[in-house]
Structure formats: C-alpha cells, structure tokens
Design a protein around this motif. Structure first.
Motif, short mmCIF file in Angstrom:
data_model
loop_
_atom_site.label_atom_id
_atom_site.label_comp_id
_atom_site.label_asym_id
_atom_site.label_seq_id
_atom_site.Cartn_x
_atom_site.Cartn_y
_atom_site.Cartn_z
N GLU A 115 37.21 71.35 20.90
CA GLU A 115 36.79 71.41 22.29
C GLU A 115 36.38 71.70 23.03
OE1 GLU A 115 40.27 68.97 23.40
OE2 GLU A 115 41.26 69.29 20.88
N ASP A 140 49.48 75.20 17.65
CA ASP A 140 49.15 74.33 17.98
C ASP A 140 48.02 73.66 18.82
OD1 ASP A 140 51.39 72.29 16.49
OD2 ASP A 140 52.69 73.06 18.04
N ILE A 141 48.21 74.84 19.46
CA ILE A 141 46.67 75.04 20.71
C ILE A 141 46.20 75.68 20.82
CG2 ILE A 141 45.68 74.27 22.56
CD1 ILE A 141 48.15 72.05 23.26
N LYS A 147 42.21 75.36 9.90
CA LYS A 147 41.93 74.54 9.90
C LYS A 147 40.65 73.77 8.89
CE LYS A 147 39.68 71.20 13.88
NZ LYS A 147 41.20 70.94 14.62
N ASP A 156 45.57 70.38 11.75
CA ASP A 156 45.48 69.30 13.24
C ASP A 156 45.59 70.61 15.10
OD1 ASP A 156 45.38 67.07 12.12
OD2 ASP A 156 48.18 67.17 11.84
N THR A 157 45.19 71.89 14.06
CA THR A 157 45.23 72.95 15.32
C THR A 157 44.14 72.00 16.36
OG1 THR A 157 45.90 74.65 13.56
CG2 THR A 157 45.02 75.37 15.75
N ARG A 158 44.00 72.18 17.54
CA ARG A 158 43.44 71.92 19.02
C ARG A 158 42.60 73.36 19.19
NH1 ARG A 158 46.09 68.76 23.34
NH2 ARG A 158 43.25 68.63 23.78
N ILE A 208 40.40 74.92 22.24
CA ILE A 208 39.58 74.22 23.72
C ILE A 208 38.56 75.65 23.93
CG2 ILE A 208 40.26 73.42 26.30
CD1 ILE A 208 43.26 72.53 24.73
N GLU A 219 48.26 72.11 29.38
CA GLU A 219 48.44 71.29 28.45
C GLU A 219 49.85 71.92 28.05
OE1 GLU A 219 47.07 69.61 25.44
OE2 GLU A 219 44.87 70.28 26.76
#
Lengths: 461, 461
Positions: free
Chosen positions: B363, B262-263, B285, B292-294, B296, B401
């Motif tokens: 991000e 997910d992240i 993505k 929806d993968t984030r 960072i 997280e």
C-alpha cells in the motif's frame, strides 16, 4: 581469546548497572569539601536552596559507595544504553600498532554525548521534588541539549543560559534545545543582575561558562516559593557519580572480553566524563588489584587547568556567587582564547579528578587543537563516527600511546572515552580543513591574571 | 514472552547477515527490465560504461536470491552494525495503544542514515575494479555523505553534485562530505554540458535530483581511460539488494523476540530503504507463510509518485541521458515545491517497489510535512532520537496505525524503518517550530505538466 573480539560489544539490557558507583568512598583521601565564601564547610542546608535535595545528599556523601539508580531513570537509560564498547580495529591497522584500542562510545542519543547520563538523573530528581523550574548554563551546547531532552521527558520547565559566542556560532544547537521546549538566553544577558553587571563592564562580552553559571543560579534563586533549582553538567561530585555508568559498563564489557586496560584516557573539561569512565578501574588501582594502570586526562593547551593550574579553593562561577571547591583552577576570571573551538573551556576541574591528580593517581597532558582536529578527521574516516572536538582530545592521546606501542612492540590495552559526536561543530571542522584554525597557548602572564582572581580565604589558603 | 523485551535489541556480530537477499528472485513477476531510449532491453554491455561491473551483474540478475557480501564490506558493516531493533515503549505509552511498535534504527554512523549500507558496497566494487573516480548526486545530503565516507575508506576519488538549494541551505552537509575528502559541486553547474544547458534555460535554477544525476553521469563518462563510474543511492535494484541487510537483521531480531510484524512501514523516496526493510517479510507474504502482512510506503504529499504517479517507463534523470525504468513516476521533469523541506523528492520510485505496489502487495499513503514534523518532534522527546525528516514519514504512519489499535484494542505488531537522524535538518525543524512551514500538494495541472515529460516509446508504452 580464541575468538576474535567483535568490533562493537553491546551488553545486554539486564547488564546495565542499576547503581551508580561513588569512587569517593574508596579513595585513600576523599576530595576536599565544598566551602562557603566565609571558609565554612558547606552543609546540606547551605546548598539545598541551589540544588535538589537528593542531589545535595549525593554531593556531600563521601562514604556511600553505591547509589540506586531510580527506576524512572533506568527506564530512560534503557532507551539509549548500554552504549557500545568498540574495538578500534581500523585505527589499530592504520597505526600498525600491536596495542588493542577500545573506546566507549556515548554519542548514541539525540543530545549526542554522555551528558544525558547525568541530565536524566538531575531532571528526574527535580520532578520528584515537584519543582517548577530548573536552570542551567551551556557552553558548546552538549549539556544544554542533554538537559533539555531530560527536562522534556520528565516534564520540567528549563531555562538555559548559553555562552553568547556559542549562541551566535551554533544556531542549530539552539534549535535542538528549543525542539525540546527549553528557553534559551544568550549570556551575559540583561535578564539577571549579574548579567547586567557583566554587560555594564563589557557590553561586547561574548560570555563565559563562569558567567552563564552565575546567571543560571540567580534565575533559579528567583523562582517563587523556592521552586527553582540550578543544575550543572560537570565538575560536581554528583555528576561524576552519575557518569560512573560509563565506567561500570566498560568494566563489565572488558570483563566479558577477558581484557583489562593498561591505560585509560579521557578528555577533561569539568571532569565528569573522565571521572565516570575511570571510576571502577581507579578503584582497582587504589585497592591494589591493578596498581599499574595509567590514567591520563587530556585537556586543551588553551585551557590547561590540570597541567598549569593551581590546586586551590576557587569559586565555581565567575560571578563568585557559588560555593568554593578545591580543584585545579586557572582562576574563576580566566577565559580561554576565542581561538579555542571546542568545549573543555571551564576554568576549574572536578574536585574528584583534581584530588586524584594531586595525589598522583592520574596523569594529565595538554594538547593543541590543530592536532586534535587532525586526529578527529582521521578517526572519522576510519571508524565511521564523527567525533565531538572534546572527545577527539582523548582520541589524539590514544593514538600517541598506540604509536609508542608500535615502536616498543608492547601489546598494551588502551581504553578511551568517546564522549560524543561532532554534528554541531562543523564550523570548527571547516576552520581546520581550511587551514584557518590557530592554536593559542596562554602565556605565563595570562595565567597570572587568571590566578589573581582566585580568592584568598583565611585559614584555608 | 515471559520476560519483557528489551528496549533495544542488538544482535551479536556473528548474526550480521553475510549475504544480501534479492527479493526479485522470489517475486511472482520480477520488476520490468531496464530499457534503452530506443526501447531495447538493457544488457550488461549497455550499462557497463556507467556502473561498476559487479553492480551491473547485481542490477540485471532477477534470479539469484542471495549475493555474498564481500569480506571488505563485511569488515565495515561490523564497525557500525548490527543496528538496533528498538521497542518504542515510550511511544506506545504516550499513545495508550495495545500495539507493539518496533523500529529498526539505521542512523548510528557518521553518515547518519541507512545509505552507508549501499555506499560501502558501491565504493568497494569501484576500488576492486581499480577505477580512478566515482561520481554521484545528492539532494538532502544523506547519500552524498555516506558515499563520501565509503569512498574515503576504500580510497576512491569522489565527485558529488549537490542539488543547489540543498548546497546553499545545508552548509554543514558540505562540510562533512569535505571532511571525507569528497569534491562537492552545486548543481546545476557550469562544469558539465547538461548543467550549462540547464543554466542557459534558467540561470536561477536551484536544481533537482534529476539534473544532478545527469551531471554526475556526464562527469563519470568523461573520466579518461574508461576509469570513471556513476553511483546512485536509491531506486536501482542493486541498491535495494544492499539495503536488504536492514530487513534481514530485523527479521532475525524479531525471530529472537518471537514476534512477527502485522504491518511493516517505510518512508519512500527512491525506495531503497523501504525495499530493503520489507524484503524478507515480503518473501513470506509472497510464499504464503505470512499472507496477511500489510506493507505501507509513506511518501510526501508534495512528491506523491506512488499515490498519484503513473506506472510507466521513464528516464531516471532529467537530462534524459540514463536508461529508462518502469516505475511509478511523476515525470522526469517534475520538481517538488520548494516549500518541501526534507528528502524524498525524486520523481520516480524503485522498480521493485513500484512492481509490488502495482501488483497489490504494497500500500502507499501520502502525508503532509507539517504532520510529519509534529510526529518527529514528539518522537524525539519520547525516544531520544532526533529523526531525519524522511524517517519521520514512517513514524507518522506508525503512530496512525497504533492509534487505530488503541481504538479497536487490537495488539498489532508494527515495524517501521527509522532510516536516520536529523542533525543537518535543523533549518526545517526551526521552520516548523516557528510556524513557517507550509504544505504544498501538487494540483492536477502541476502533475499533468510532469506527466508530459514521460517519454512515449513505440511498442513499450
């Protein structure tokens, strides 16, 4: 094999052994028993004040072949094990040898060496026994680092006595142990009676493993309410037992590859890595399944216990406060030359390894450190691992054996133990690279002075 | 999964990718092209004097999605790859989080970091082009070590310009590079024109990555008969391409486990590890498979290019001799505070990573180094790996997280890149442990002074 073998073979997690193997149970004769200074054979009650109860049990048991690895230790083994069995293709090509060279690499953890295999077991048993403090000594620093890491994991307080010359030369070894919350004291120190005695005799002393052991034992004995114990990173039967994980994984991995070693090589200081690596293969030699396997211990020419020492009962420590073990020893007062750079500087040798050598199951060679570092550099360039100087003793011998195969055309299978990495040994690498490293081979007179410190005990020796 | 997942998942050797993945080919818009100081888009002929021919081809190709990994490079990859995908069970338990935390560990080689993945490729192409010498710069030392190792393997001569403050603070980093036969020069030096200019302006200069790059490029250009080339360990498209091996292996391993992140979290200095780790997941993505993968990026608050920099064309080097790339930059004249301990001190950022950030796919957060080292120490105690300070930026964010998941109860899957080990960073660990580490966050005025060094080029910016 139809398929070419992989460079690195990792077993699956479910192939990590769940029991340690006790080679003593299968030896034709077990190693000689531990004795007290009065000559009496040590019993559990005699050494229980020094070692954790479960470790005492393991130490004295020559009959049980398999010991369950506690679940809590298995959980940590899974964090950094199985370690890879590596095929040294690059080294083989560079040597132009028909030999197949394998090494079991134990440096893939923060402690940087195989020492963590026993450290986790020992720290776990201390925690299980609800102790307040464990103590130990460290020379080159691998054991101290490993036990620091293990003690931090299980939440046990740890005091480390670090041989003063290493303490001064390896500030980052101290740093990493402190990262794991251990308390580090340079030895000899003024914090123990034996340390003060040593300092009174020689205020400039840079220490020895034997003295650091004495200080660590004294510290453990002085923890209130019998809540302190001492732990040792090599030599002892219990440590060889824990390190059997190295040999067991190697054995399984070689079975998967369908190969069996003709020669098994390990560096030897206290003998724990060697004893652990060879254990299941030595069983096969002893029981006649593979009677022709050769086993070679490689030690530094500057600290040649197996090749030039006496097979005798000697104290494990210079302070002569520990029990006596029958081993190849240079005498508990022997100190390797300060020119000696790496570890492998203990005056004695594991009783298991000593017995195997004495009974003809194991060969031993002594090598010069300048040759060792040359081999280490060549290995690093070929195999992308910077070896610990200790491990490089085994590399050198593996290269020698592979060169012989290049001459004879024999396709021998060579297995050696690559016990750890050399990131904290760059001073020594620098010295070698700058041509400043010298070799010291003790004279017969120097050895005699060491032998003079071996006790004479009526009825025993 | 019916079965519990292993702590460490090693793919088989035959699962190591045989091609690198070029994310640029699948980006909605590729990163902005490299330009010459006059504003013209750089073509192969323009940069061929600086970079190896094949690397130029890789650098400028935004369309080819897959590049074959040369057999010679694959052979070395097999010596230390695949790297493990680790499940951080211990960390999860300590945090009491329902999140699943995975990390891809790239420190299992002598260079101690992921940098070797690109170093081997670059040194190979230099050898294949029959060059006499390659040059590079190094800051914290990971890249210099990796390229030394690769150059020694392929038999290419290497000159490394090492940022002077690191050269002085990390003697063992120099040692290890010399073990691999590299020539190390502290930068700024009097061996290049740009170095002499920098020294004339500030004789006490402790150097910067930007200056070391300028010196290395100048040295390469002065090798006779056009037989020298410069190589860079991050930022460039070619390096992100090579580092895709990290992401590709992670992708395959997670497929085997039946999980998807997910992240995805990576530390970001020049962006090569981050760009490589995220590549195949970012493809998903972009193409809508996993929208929806984030992602960072974690950077140091003391060198905050992604979070506080400008998205602009800037020189890759302080000497302003290299081409310009469009990236988040603090200005080629920006220097992070000397209080900053680890790597991740480059003024700019990979154009690929910059473009993804700019277009909203990625991000970025900036974190303080005292928090980073606290996370590093916790991680070392739990996971038996002493992380590089750079890698610990990602650890810190992963912990953040996972803590959020502990609050919300969400069982998120977190993947982060553990790029390397911290064995040569013990000075910094000591400083943290002794409470001597301070955080420096640049003021707006300090940033403005950096921005003032970003060139203004008519028609471009």
């Amino acid at each position: 094999m139809a398929e070419e073998e992989p460079y690195r073979l990792y077993l699956r997690e479910d192939q990590i052994p769940t029991q340690w193997y006790n080679l003593r149970a299968d030896m034709p004769e077990p190693p000689e028993p531990m004795r007290l200074p009065n000559g009496k054979i040590a019993e559990a009650a005699d050494i229980a004040p020094v070692f954790c109860d479960e470790l005492v049990r393991q130490e004295l048991d020559d009959e049980t072949a398999w010991f369950d690895i506690p679940e809590e230790v298995m959980e940590m083994y899974k964090v950094y094990r199985p370690s890879p069995l590596c095929r040294a293709y690059n080294l083989e090509r560079a040597l132009g040898t028909p030999a197949k060279i394998y090494y079991k690499f134990e440096g893939n953890n923060t402690s940087g060496s195989h020492k963590l295999n026993s450290a986790l077991a020992q720290a776990y048993y201390a925690k299980a026994q609800d102790l307040d403090k464990i103590t130990t000594e460290t020379g080159a620093g691998q054991w101290g680092t490993a036990l620091s890491e293990a003690a931090a994991h299980f939440g046990v307080d740890l005091d480390v006595f670090m041989v003063k010359c290493s303490y001064n030369q390896k500030p980052f070894r101290r740093s990493i142990m402190r990262t794991f919350n251990a308390t580090i004291t340079p030895s000899p120190s003024d914090t123990t009676e034996i340390g003060r005695k040593m300092l009174a005799e020689n205020p400039e002393s840079t220490g020895s493993l034997g003295t650091a052991i004495s200080e660590a034992v004294e510290r453990a004995m002085n923890v209130p309410e019998n809540k302190g114990r001492y732990q040792l990173g090599s030599v002892l039967n219990q440590v060889v037992l824990h390190q059997s994980i190295i040999g067991l994984e190697s054995y399984t991995a070689m079975e998967e590859l369908g190969v069996y070693p003709d020669i098994v090589i390990g560096c030897a200081g206290g003998g724990s890595n060697l004893g652990g690596l060879i254990a299941p293969f030595m069983r096969d030699k002893i029981n006649g399944t593979h009677p022709d396997t050769r086993f070679i211990a490689v030690e530094p020419a500057s600290c040649p216990s197996l090749t030039r020492g006496r097979y005798a009962y000697d104290y494990a420590d210079t302070g002569q406060t520990c029990p006596l073990v029958k081993m190849y020893t240079l005498g508990n007062g022997f100190l390797p030359s300060p020119d000696h750079a790496g570890g492998l500087r203990y005056h004695g040798m594991s009783p298991v390894v000593s017995k195997l050598k004495h009974d003809g199951y194991l060969e031993a060679v002594a090598v010069k450190q300048t040759d060792v570092f040359a081999a280490a550099e060549e290995f690093a360039r070929l195999e992308t691992i910077l070896p610990a100087p200790e491990s490089a003793h085994a590399i050198l011998q593996a290269i020698e054996e592979a060169k012989k195969c290049a001459e004879t055309g024999e396709e021998k299978v060579i297995l050696f133990g690559l016990t750890g990495t050399g990131y904290f040994d760059m001073f020594a690498y620098d010295a070698h690279r700058n041509g400043e490293m010298v070799d010291h081979v003790p004279t017969d007179e120097e050895l005699e002075a060491g032998f003079a410190t071996i006790p004479s005990i009526e009825g025993i020796q």
